[in-house]
Design a protein around this motif. Structure first.
Motif, PDB file in Angstrom:
ATOM      1  N   UNK A 117      51.998 -17.718  -2.128  1.00  0.00           N
ATOM      2  CA  UNK A 117      53.062 -18.497  -1.484  1.00  0.00           C
ATOM      3  C   UNK A 117      52.519 -19.316  -0.321  1.00  0.00           C
ATOM      4  N   UNK A 118      51.560 -18.757   0.416  1.00  0.00           N
ATOM      5  CA  UNK A 118      50.930 -19.506   1.513  1.00  0.00           C
ATOM      6  C   UNK A 118      50.286 -20.785   0.979  1.00  0.00           C
ATOM      7  N   UNK A 119      49.505 -20.641  -0.085  1.00  0.00           N
ATOM      8  CA  UNK A 119      48.822 -21.800  -0.672  1.00  0.00           C
ATOM      9  C   UNK A 119      49.841 -22.810  -1.217  1.00  0.00           C
ATOM     10  N   UNK A 120      50.917 -22.285  -1.837  1.00  0.00           N
ATOM     11  CA  UNK A 120      51.925 -23.162  -2.431  1.00  0.00           C
ATOM     12  C   UNK A 120      52.633 -23.979  -1.351  1.00  0.00           C
ATOM     13  N   UNK A 121      53.020 -23.314  -0.274  1.00  0.00           N
ATOM     14  CA  UNK A 121      53.709 -24.008   0.822  1.00  0.00           C
ATOM     15  C   UNK A 121      52.781 -25.005   1.507  1.00  0.00           C
ATOM     16  N   UNK A 122      51.507 -24.700   1.537  1.00  0.00           N
ATOM     17  CA  UNK A 122      50.542 -25.591   2.186  1.00  0.00           C
ATOM     18  C   UNK A 122      50.174 -26.776   1.302  1.00  0.00           C
ATOM     19  N   UNK A 123      50.638 -26.774   0.045  1.00  0.00           N
ATOM     20  CA  UNK A 123      50.329 -27.866  -0.869  1.00  0.00           C
ATOM     21  C   UNK A 123      48.978 -27.746  -1.536  1.00  0.00           C
ATOM     22  N   UNK A 124      48.342 -26.578  -1.419  1.00  0.00           N
ATOM     23  CA  UNK A 124      47.043 -26.344  -2.067  1.00  0.00           C
ATOM     24  C   UNK A 124      47.304 -25.807  -3.475  1.00  0.00           C
ATOM     25  N   UNK A 125      47.688 -26.704  -4.363  1.00  0.00           N
ATOM     26  CA  UNK A 125      48.190 -26.291  -5.668  1.00  0.00           C
ATOM     27  C   UNK A 125      47.135 -25.625  -6.533  1.00  0.00           C
ATOM     28  N   UNK A 126      45.882 -26.068  -6.432  1.00  0.00           N
ATOM     29  CA  UNK A 126      44.837 -25.444  -7.260  1.00  0.00           C
ATOM     30  C   UNK A 126      44.595 -24.003  -6.842  1.00  0.00           C
ATOM     31  N   UNK A 127      44.559 -23.763  -5.511  1.00  0.00           N
ATOM     32  CA  UNK A 127      44.361 -22.392  -5.023  1.00  0.00           C
ATOM     33  C   UNK A 127      45.597 -21.542  -5.291  1.00  0.00           C
ATOM     34  N   UNK A 128      46.774 -22.152  -5.182  1.00  0.00           N
ATOM     35  CA  UNK A 128      48.011 -21.420  -5.483  1.00  0.00           C
ATOM     36  C   UNK A 128      48.041 -21.013  -6.952  1.00  0.00           C
ATOM     37  N   UNK A 129      47.623 -21.922  -7.842  1.00  0.00           N
ATOM     38  CA  UNK A 129      47.585 -21.615  -9.276  1.00  0.00           C
ATOM     39  C   UNK A 129      46.669 -20.428  -9.552  1.00  0.00           C
ATOM     40  N   UNK A 130      45.481 -20.430  -8.939  1.00  0.00           N
ATOM     41  CA  UNK A 130      44.533 -19.328  -9.144  1.00  0.00           C
ATOM     42  C   UNK A 130      45.118 -18.008  -8.661  1.00  0.00           C
ATOM     43  N   UNK A 131      45.755 -18.039  -7.486  1.00  0.00           N
ATOM     44  CA  UNK A 131      46.342 -16.814  -6.928  1.00  0.00           C
ATOM     45  C   UNK A 131      47.503 -16.317  -7.783  1.00  0.00           C
ATOM     46  N   UNK A 132      48.316 -17.229  -8.296  1.00  0.00           N
ATOM     47  CA  UNK A 132      49.470 -16.836  -9.112  1.00  0.00           C
ATOM     48  C   UNK A 132      49.034 -16.285 -10.464  1.00  0.00           C
TER      49      UNK A 132
END
Length: 381
Positions: A117-132
């Protein structure tokens, strides 16, 4: 030499006394620590309830320093940082949690979800995708899939979006067939733009089969068939709306009238449009009927009939445009003022976020919702 048991007897009371004193000191220290941590925690909670987030963060930091092993305080602190937009600090808190070896698996999954969620809110979509993606098979799996679906829609990655939607559809989230049909329509649009019309046609037919009650696949298919010089096929495609998605006829009314004129089936289209208007009056449907009417006087009479049923500035403006006024040299000025006044009324408005646009969107550019635009203009809502 005989062993003197007198010293042993004297040592028992001394050992007992020392043990008792040690336990008292440990208990006292524990009470002090327990008093300090909850005090800072409740202070932070009080600040949070009073919407004093800066002071709440300071209090939670103090609580974490007093008791660094408490994971709940770390979660609270990380969530506060995220809410304030301090994503880098939120990431550090949750990464620190992930690095601890004493976390249980549910706590580790929770920290992974918070980090995503931190990555998603920050707009770091590639890192958010990996974390999800790492949350597959956990209790956060469904939430992660919904977040992934949002990421793929925002990045227009329709292939991955289709995969995630299929997984969600197979779970307890209901049917995603209409949304998958939208994805196919987007892919068909890209194929047509690239010149691969055969692929676009097949993809649109697949979309229509996937969501038979959806409006968009049929309209998009009819538009493409018309562009390929197949007006008869395009008209037959639009005529299906009467059976599967009559609510979408206002969006296709203008195209339907044009196709009927080019293929010589004006009467068929007129009958369909009049039936649609009788069921649910619409300015767009009236415009299409007027276009197909051979008698100009009969055509303008449709605006009068609409005004008898509904107070419509748009219909009044359309009617006046074809009438002769007593001071005809002022007609252009009056018409220009009416056209200007009706422009806002001819817009479409998203039912989810209120975003207004002069064209109809299947995917709201404001809130990213699908099918949130009604098929009728603002004046008709």
């Amino acid at each position: 030499m005989e062993f003197d048991f007198t010293w042993v007897l004297l040592g028992f009371p001394i050992a007992f006394t020392l043990g008792w004193l040690a336990s008292r000191l440990d208990l006292r220290q524990l009470r002090i620590e327990n008093r300090q941590a909850p005090k800072a925690y409740f202070k932070g909670l009080n600040f949070l309830l009073n919407e004093q987030q800066d002071q709440a963060i300071d209090a939670f930091i103090e609580a974490v320093q007093n008791d660094p092993d408490t994971s709940e305080l770390h979660f609270a602190l990380g969530n506060l940082f995220r809410r304030r937009g301090e994503y880098e600090r939120a990431v550090r808190v949750h990464e620190h949690l992930m690095s601890r070896g004493d976390l249980t698996q549910p706590e580790r999954d929770r920290a992974q979800h918070a980090l995503a969620l931190d990555f998603l809110k920050a707009g770091l979509l590639d890192r958010a995708e990996t974390a999800l993606r790492k949350l597959e098979g956990t209790s956060f799996e469904e939430e992660a899939r919904l977040a992934l679906l949002s990421i793929y829609e925002r990045s227009r990655d329709w292939a991955n979006a289709t995969e995630i939607a299929a997984r969600l559809g197979s779970s307890s989230h209901g049917s995603f067939s209409t949304r998958q049909a939208h994805y196919l329509c987007e892919q068909a649009s890209a194929a047509a733009a690239a010149g691969d019309t055969a692929k676009a046609l097949n993809t649109l037919r697949e979309a229509a089969a996937m969501a038979p009650a959806a409006t968009r696949p049929l309209i998009d298919l009819a538009k493409l068939q018309n562009q390929l010089g197949q007006p008869q096929d395009a008209l037959q495609t639009l005529l299906k709306l009467k059976e599967v998605a009559p609510q979408g006829l206002p969006l296709a009314a203008g195209l339907l009238a044009n196709l009927a004129q080019s293929s010589g089936q004006q009467q068929t289209a007129q009958d369909l449009l009049k039936a649609s208007y009788a069921q649910s009056p619409s300015i767009d449907v009236i415009e299409a009927i007027v276009k197909l009417e051979k008698d100009p006087a009969a055509a303008r009479q449709w605006y009068v009939q609409h005004l008898e049923r509904h107070t419509s500035l748009v219909a009044a403006s359309k009617w006046i445009a074809g009438e002769k006024l007593e001071d005809e040299h002022h007609h252009a000025l009056v018409q220009r003022a009416l056209d200007q006044a009706t422009k806002p009324l001819m817009r479409y408005r998203c039912a989810a976020c209120g975003f207004e646009a002069t064209q109809h969107f299947w995917h709201c550019p404001g809130c990213q919702a699908w099918d949130s635009y009604p098929t009728r203009r603002i004046e008709e809502l």
